[in-house]
Design a protein around this motif. Structure first.
Motif, mmCIF file in Angstrom:
data_model
loop_
_atom_site.group_PDB
_atom_site.id
_atom_site.type_symbol
_atom_site.label_atom_id
_atom_site.label_comp_id
_atom_site.label_asym_id
_atom_site.label_seq_id
_atom_site.Cartn_x
_atom_site.Cartn_y
_atom_site.Cartn_z
ATOM 1 N N GLU A 2 0.835 -1.200 0.000
ATOM 2 C CA GLU A 2 0.000 0.000 0.000
ATOM 3 C C GLU A 2 0.873 1.254 0.000
ATOM 4 N N LYS A 45 -2.505 6.991 7.799
ATOM 5 C CA LYS A 45 -2.252 6.584 6.406
ATOM 6 C C LYS A 45 -1.656 7.709 5.570
ATOM 7 N N ASP A 80 -3.738 0.685 -6.987
ATOM 8 C CA ASP A 80 -4.360 1.060 -5.713
ATOM 9 C C ASP A 80 -5.876 1.013 -5.861
#
Length: 82
Positions: A2, A45, A80
């Motif tokens: 990620e 994040k 993604d």
């Protein structure tokens, strides 16, 4: 991997290479320990640019140098799902 994990890997790799613990990095960068912990644990994040800039300076790097690494440069947003 990620996108958000790329910063974590970069921070961990630089800490390991330079023998710096995360809590020491917090002191060196003037970033709160809890903020850095949240980034490294993957809870945050999207860290703020100012936070990454402070971390970069602690590593004696510019923000551009900090963000210039192979995994980030080769990242494809097409992969993604966000």
């Amino acid at each position: 991997m990620e996108y958000s994990q790329l910063y974590v890997k970069r921070i961990r790799d630089l800490c390991k290479k330079r023998g710096i613990a995360i809590n020491k990095l917090a002191t060196m960068s003037d970033v709160k320990q809890s903020t850095l912990d949240n980034i490294v644990r993957g809870l945050t994040k999207n860290p703020r640019v100012m936070t990454l800039h402070k971390v970069a300076l602690a590593f004696n790097m510019t923000l551009a140098e900090f963000l210039d690494f192979e995994e980030l440069n080769e990242y494809s947003f097409e992969d993604d799902n966000d």
